[in-house]
Scaffold this motif. Structure first.
Motif, PDB file in Angstrom:
ATOM      1  N   ARG A 166       0.829  -1.200   0.000  1.00  0.00           N
ATOM      2  CA  ARG A 166       0.000   0.000   0.000  1.00  0.00           C
ATOM      3  C   ARG A 166       0.873   1.264   0.000  1.00  0.00           C
ATOM      4  O   ARG A 166       0.598   2.229  -0.702  1.00  0.00           O
ATOM      5  N   TYR A 167       1.955   1.229   0.789  1.00  0.00           N
ATOM      6  CA  TYR A 167       2.845   2.396   0.821  1.00  0.00           C
ATOM      7  C   TYR A 167       3.532   2.593  -0.536  1.00  0.00           C
ATOM      8  O   TYR A 167       3.715   3.724  -0.991  1.00  0.00           O
ATOM      9  N   LEU A 168       3.917   1.474  -1.159  1.00  0.00           N
ATOM     10  CA  LEU A 168       4.569   1.579  -2.471  1.00  0.00           C
ATOM     11  C   LEU A 168       3.622   2.219  -3.484  1.00  0.00           C
ATOM     12  O   LEU A 168       4.010   3.105  -4.255  1.00  0.00           O
ATOM     13  N   VAL A 169       2.360   1.783  -3.461  1.00  0.00           N
ATOM     14  CA  VAL A 169       1.387   2.351  -4.399  1.00  0.00           C
ATOM     15  C   VAL A 169       1.143   3.830  -4.060  1.00  0.00           C
ATOM     16  O   VAL A 169       1.000   4.665  -4.962  1.00  0.00           O
ATOM     17  N   GLY A 170       1.143   4.159  -2.762  1.00  0.00           N
ATOM     18  CA  GLY A 170       1.029   5.566  -2.368  1.00  0.00           C
ATOM     19  C   GLY A 170       2.194   6.374  -2.915  1.00  0.00           C
ATOM     20  O   GLY A 170       2.019   7.486  -3.428  1.00  0.00           O
ATOM     21  N   GLY A 171       3.398   5.802  -2.838  1.00  0.00           N
ATOM     22  CA  GLY A 171       4.575   6.472  -3.395  1.00  0.00           C
ATOM     23  C   GLY A 171       4.448   6.666  -4.896  1.00  0.00           C
ATOM     24  O   GLY A 171       4.865   7.698  -5.440  1.00  0.00           O
ATOM     25  N   LEU A 172       3.838   5.695  -5.565  1.00  0.00           N
ATOM     26  CA  LEU A 172       3.628   5.838  -7.014  1.00  0.00           C
ATOM     27  C   LEU A 172       2.633   6.973  -7.296  1.00  0.00           C
ATOM     28  O   LEU A 172       2.718   7.633  -8.336  1.00  0.00           O
ATOM     29  N   GLY A 173       1.709   7.192  -6.360  1.00  0.00           N
ATOM     30  CA  GLY A 173       0.794   8.333  -6.493  1.00  0.00           C
ATOM     31  C   GLY A 173       1.569   9.640  -6.483  1.00  0.00           C
ATOM     32  O   GLY A 173       1.300  10.545  -7.274  1.00  0.00           O
ATOM     33  N   ILE A 174       2.568   9.724  -5.599  1.00  0.00           N
ATOM     34  CA  ILE A 174       3.425  10.930  -5.546  1.00  0.00           C
ATOM     35  C   ILE A 174       4.176  11.070  -6.871  1.00  0.00           C
ATOM     36  O   ILE A 174       4.292  12.168  -7.432  1.00  0.00           O
ATOM     37  N   MET A 205      -6.598  11.520  -9.463  1.00  0.00           N
ATOM     38  CA  MET A 205      -6.260  10.127  -9.176  1.00  0.00           C
ATOM     39  C   MET A 205      -4.904  10.030  -8.468  1.00  0.00           C
ATOM     40  O   MET A 205      -4.733   9.259  -7.524  1.00  0.00           O
ATOM     41  N   ALA A 206      -3.941  10.845  -8.933  1.00  0.00           N
ATOM     42  CA  ALA A 206      -2.612  10.803  -8.318  1.00  0.00           C
ATOM     43  C   ALA A 206      -2.682  11.278  -6.869  1.00  0.00           C
ATOM     44  O   ALA A 206      -2.138  10.625  -5.968  1.00  0.00           O
ATOM     45  N   LEU A 207      -3.376  12.382  -6.648  1.00  0.00           N
ATOM     46  CA  LEU A 207      -3.453  12.956  -5.294  1.00  0.00           C
ATOM     47  C   LEU A 207      -4.211  12.019  -4.347  1.00  0.00           C
ATOM     48  O   LEU A 207      -3.716  11.690  -3.261  1.00  0.00           O
ATOM     49  N   THR A 208      -5.394  11.587  -4.771  1.00  0.00           N
ATOM     50  CA  THR A 208      -6.193  10.726  -3.886  1.00  0.00           C
ATOM     51  C   THR A 208      -5.507   9.367  -3.700  1.00  0.00           C
ATOM     52  O   THR A 208      -5.558   8.792  -2.618  1.00  0.00           O
ATOM     53  N   GLY A 209      -4.844   8.880  -4.732  1.00  0.00           N
ATOM     54  CA  GLY A 209      -4.124   7.608  -4.620  1.00  0.00           C
ATOM     55  C   GLY A 209      -2.985   7.718  -3.613  1.00  0.00           C
ATOM     56  O   GLY A 209      -2.778   6.813  -2.798  1.00  0.00           O
ATOM     57  N   ALA A 210      -2.260   8.840  -3.663  1.00  0.00           N
ATOM     58  CA  ALA A 210      -1.163   9.041  -2.702  1.00  0.00           C
ATOM     59  C   ALA A 210      -1.709   9.124  -1.276  1.00  0.00           C
ATOM     60  O   ALA A 210      -1.152   8.530  -0.349  1.00  0.00           O
ATOM     61  N   ILE A 211      -2.819   9.840  -1.116  1.00  0.00           N
ATOM     62  CA  ILE A 211      -3.406   9.976   0.232  1.00  0.00           C
ATOM     63  C   ILE A 211      -3.856   8.607   0.739  1.00  0.00           C
ATOM     64  O   ILE A 211      -3.549   8.209   1.868  1.00  0.00           O
ATOM     65  N   LEU A 212      -4.576   7.865  -0.111  1.00  0.00           N
ATOM     66  CA  LEU A 212      -5.091   6.553   0.319  1.00  0.00           C
ATOM     67  C   LEU A 212      -3.950   5.574   0.610  1.00  0.00           C
ATOM     68  O   LEU A 212      -4.057   4.724   1.479  1.00  0.00           O
ATOM     69  N   GLY A 213      -2.856   5.712  -0.131  1.00  0.00           N
ATOM     70  CA  GLY A 213      -1.725   4.818   0.076  1.00  0.00           C
ATOM     71  C   GLY A 213      -1.066   5.019   1.437  1.00  0.00           C
ATOM     72  O   GLY A 213      -0.651   4.065   2.081  1.00  0.00           O
ATOM     73  N   PHE A 214      -0.984   6.286   1.859  1.00  0.00           N
ATOM     74  CA  PHE A 214      -0.242   6.571   3.094  1.00  0.00           C
ATOM     75  C   PHE A 214      -1.130   6.872   4.295  1.00  0.00           C
ATOM     76  O   PHE A 214      -0.617   7.081   5.387  1.00  0.00           O
ATOM     77  N   VAL A 215      -2.450   6.930   4.060  1.00  0.00           N
ATOM     78  CA  VAL A 215      -3.323   7.410   5.138  1.00  0.00           C
ATOM     79  C   VAL A 215      -3.214   6.558   6.402  1.00  0.00           C
ATOM     80  O   VAL A 215      -3.253   7.079   7.518  1.00  0.00           O
TER      81      VAL A 215
END
Lengths: 503, 187
Positions: free
Chosen positions: A140-148, A199-209
């Motif tokens: 999940r953190y990796l996917v959050g990082g991909l959002g960034i 998608m990038a912003l919400t994906g990053a938030i969801l990944g690290f929330v």
């Protein structure tokens, strides 16, 4: 803006895309499929039963079945009731058994147990999107990082294209291959900019929330955990140890509807069942509103409302945060909105592919990178189509085994990635498209063969979700077949002319 | 979705599509008068799109739906008005790519990413503590802003012409944010 700054941003944009583009593609493409997680369920199960909505008596009987089956009539246990939807016509109750988590399925009208059907294919595709099938929480953190990373690409891309209006309307298909890809990349990127950014912003938030929200709340409340929990979480359970009769779940749902008008209940979480301090949390959606799962907490013994969690009526922070999940998963507008998201999501995939294609069209493009790109870009849809078909035709016990099906999916991915090295990039792309097309076009045949006489109901209202999946699969399959054949013809023409097959 | 809302979305989508087509046509016109009229009509139609969608669906749902429809409409107009034909020089490729001869600073990208992660976390906590909002809202706004802070700092560090100054500035800001968090949290 100074040329040196632009060159730096160009390097950042291109290298980030080149290094992480293919992983981003996997996340984006699986996200497009995972959008239809619920909608693919009836097709996956071959389920053409009519949806009658939850019947209170059936619901209560289902809960009674579960608590009777637990020691001491279920006193003090926690369980979650998932109500039937148009895409899942059973009441599902999750609880912890002696050997781990258990999910039992019940008929919503009679409350009698029904056998579980269906595969875990869509669960695997959802996990591919949210965790890249890696152990939690690291995936999940990796996917959050991909959002960034995606956010970086989007912002740097916009700064690079200073003539936005002109670039958005420019598409020169009569020019070189590299220019075609560049124009397409710019047009799709610029027009879909709000979507890609969201998608990038919400994906990053969801990944690290899961990692940052707790610590941020602790800091914001200056270490006062009690206040933080009271303000940001539903009321907790304080078990008294005293037995008390519980209100029927159907009655609790009705009371929740009175406390929060407009809520369409989907899940009821019951904590410390049978205890006088037991709490039931009724969660659901308010159709047409951009808010994540509002809920009502009630005393399970008396039905007294303990609290209503509806962040759409809160302060600015709660309102904005409540939009994050629905915006990412398109859960606020029904099937049509999901189709819109799927088209725009396909645009995100295209951005990655076109960006990589611009790179490959350069002189001295490396064959290894091109083979890898072809393997992932065309191999992933083939593996996903293979997984969906396997889930439908495999023995029920295997289809429901997440570990086995995940291994099967990874196995399907291997030939896709290896194929370009064996056949050359262009020929492999054409063949994998044909394979994907054949698998998808077989969807209706699988329904008819698998369903027997029951499959004739597919064309009635009850079978609309199955029919939709069949038609969509068939049309997408035809599209992939046509595309694959066109690529094959192009390849033969080039071969006749003696040209190389690199692009 | 009820019927009036559905028609509002259809009307908004069509207005946007028409507006984009008019804008595209206007940008191609040679005559300044025709060009101005087409651009004015296109802008008015494009502006009418979100208004219609928001009236039908409310701002929170109408706006994202309209943005999605506008994106598809824009791509459709661009593809429909594309210059088609046989490639004039299909075999020719750019001899000099833009970054040729210039080493790409891959390590700098990584360093900027890591430095920005530290800086953005310090700023996240500082925002959670000092934003002029109730505590829960402060925390949630900070969480939503955090990815943009991270991405923004990476871009700044990577694009800055005076790199040492940029890194020093971000380090100083990170330190200040950390101190302010310590002061607010402990003091």
């Amino acid at each position: 803006m100074r040329q040196a700054v632009l060159k730096s941003l160009y390097d950042l944009h291109s290298w980030v895309g080149l290094v992480l583009g293919l992983i981003l593609y996997i996340v984006c493409f699986s996200g497009v499929v995972a959008l239809f997680d619920a909608e693919l369920g009836p097709w996956d199960r071959g389920d053409v039963r009519a949806y009658g909505g939850p019947a209170p008596a059936g619901l209560d009987r289902a809960v009674a079945h579960v608590v009777v089956g637990i020691a001491d009539e279920g006193r003090g246990v926690n369980f979650t009731v998932r109500l039937p939807t148009p895409y899942r016509q059973t009441v599902a109750v999750d609880h912890r058994g002696a050997d781990g988590p258990v999910t039992e399925q019940f008929d919503p009208m009679t409350g009698e147990p029904v056998p579980s059907r269906g595969s875990v294919s869509t669960t695997i595709l959802t996990r591919l999107h949210t965790d890249l099938l890696l152990p939690q929480p690291w995936g999940r953190y990796l996917v959050g990082g991909l959002g960034i990373v995606m956010l970086l690409s989007v912002i740097s891309g916009v700064i690079l294209h200073r003539k936005i209006i002109r670039d958005a309307f420019t598409l020169r298909l009569d020019r070189s291959l590299r220019l075609k890809w560049t124009d397409l990349h710019k047009a799709v990127g610029l027009w879909g900019l709000p979507f890609h950014f969201t998608m990038a912003l919400t994906g990053a938030i969801l990944g690290f929330v899961g990692l940052i929200l707790m610590y941020t709340a602790v800091v914001a409340f200056k270490g006062d955990l009690g206040s933080a929990a009271a303000e940001m979480m539903a009321p907790g359970v304080i078990a008294t140890g005293e037995a008390a009769p519980m209100m029927p779940v159907s009655a609790l749902i009705e009371m929740a509807g009175e406390a929060l008008p407009g809520i369409v209940p989907e899940v009821v979480m019951v904590r410390a069942y049978g205890d006088s301090g037991a709490v039931a949390e009724v969660m659901g959606n308010v159709p047409g509103s951009l808010v994540y799962y509002p809920s009502v907490s009630l005393e399970a013994a008396t039905g007294a409302v303990l609290g209503v969690t509806d962040w759409s009526a809160g302060g600015i922070g709660k309102r904005v945060y409540a939009m994050v999940t629905p915006l990412h998963y398109a859960s606020y507008g029904g099937f049509a909105l999901k189709v819109l998201y799927a088209l725009l999501g396909a645009g995100s995939c295209f951005l990655v592919v076109s960006g990589l294609s611009i790179w490959h069209a350069r002189p001295h493009g490396r064959a290894t990178m091109q083979h890898l790109t072809t393997g992932v870009v065309y191999g992933l849809p083939l593996a996903i189509a293979g997984l969906l078909v396997a889930g439908r035709v495999a023995a029920p016990a295997f289809a429901a085994d997440e570990r086995g099906m995940t291994l099967l999916f990874l196995l399907f991915c291997c030939p896709g990635v290896a194929w370009p090295w064996l056949r050359g990039a262009a020929r492999a792309a054409s063949e994998m498209l044909l394979g994907t097309g054949l698998l998808l076009a077989a969807f209706p045949a699988l329904t008819i063969v698998g369903g027997g006489a029951e499959s004739y109901q597919v064309w009635g209202v009850a079978g609309a979700p199955v029919a939709t999946a069949d038609i969509a699969g068939f049309l997408l399959g035809l599209g992939a077949l046509a595309w694959g054949m066109a690529e094959g013809r192009r390849l033969r023409r080039r071969h006749d002319r003696g040209a190389d097959f690199q692009d | 979705m009820d019927l009036p809302a559905f028609w509002a979305v259809v009307a908004g989508g069509l207005a946007t599509l028409g507006g984009l087509a008019a804008l595209r046509g206007g940008l191609r016109r040679a005559s300044p008068r025709l060009r101005a009229s087409a651009i004015a009509a296109g802008t008015a139609l494009v502006a009418a799109g979100p208004v219609t969608a928001v009236v039908g669906l409310g701002w929170d749902v109408g706006l994202p739906v309209w943005l999605g429809l506008a994106a598809l409409g824009g791509i459709a107009v661009t593809v429909a008005t594309a210059r088609v034909g046989t490639a004039t020089n299909p075999g020719r490729r750019r001899v000099e790519p833009r970054s040729a001869g210039r080493p790409v600073r891959k390590l700098a990208i990584l360093a900027a990413f890591v430095m920005a992660a530290a800086g953005s976390v310090a700023m996240l906590f500082a925002l959670a503590l000092w934003l002029p909002l109730p505590p829960a809202d402060r925390a949630l706004v900070a969480v939503v802003l955090w990815p943009m802070l991270w991405a923004g700092i990476v871009l700044y560090l990577f694009a800055a012409s005076r790199r040492r100054l940029a890194y020093g500035g971000v380090a100083a800001l990170t330190g200040l944010a950390g101190l302010s968090v310590a002061y607010g949290f402990l003091g």
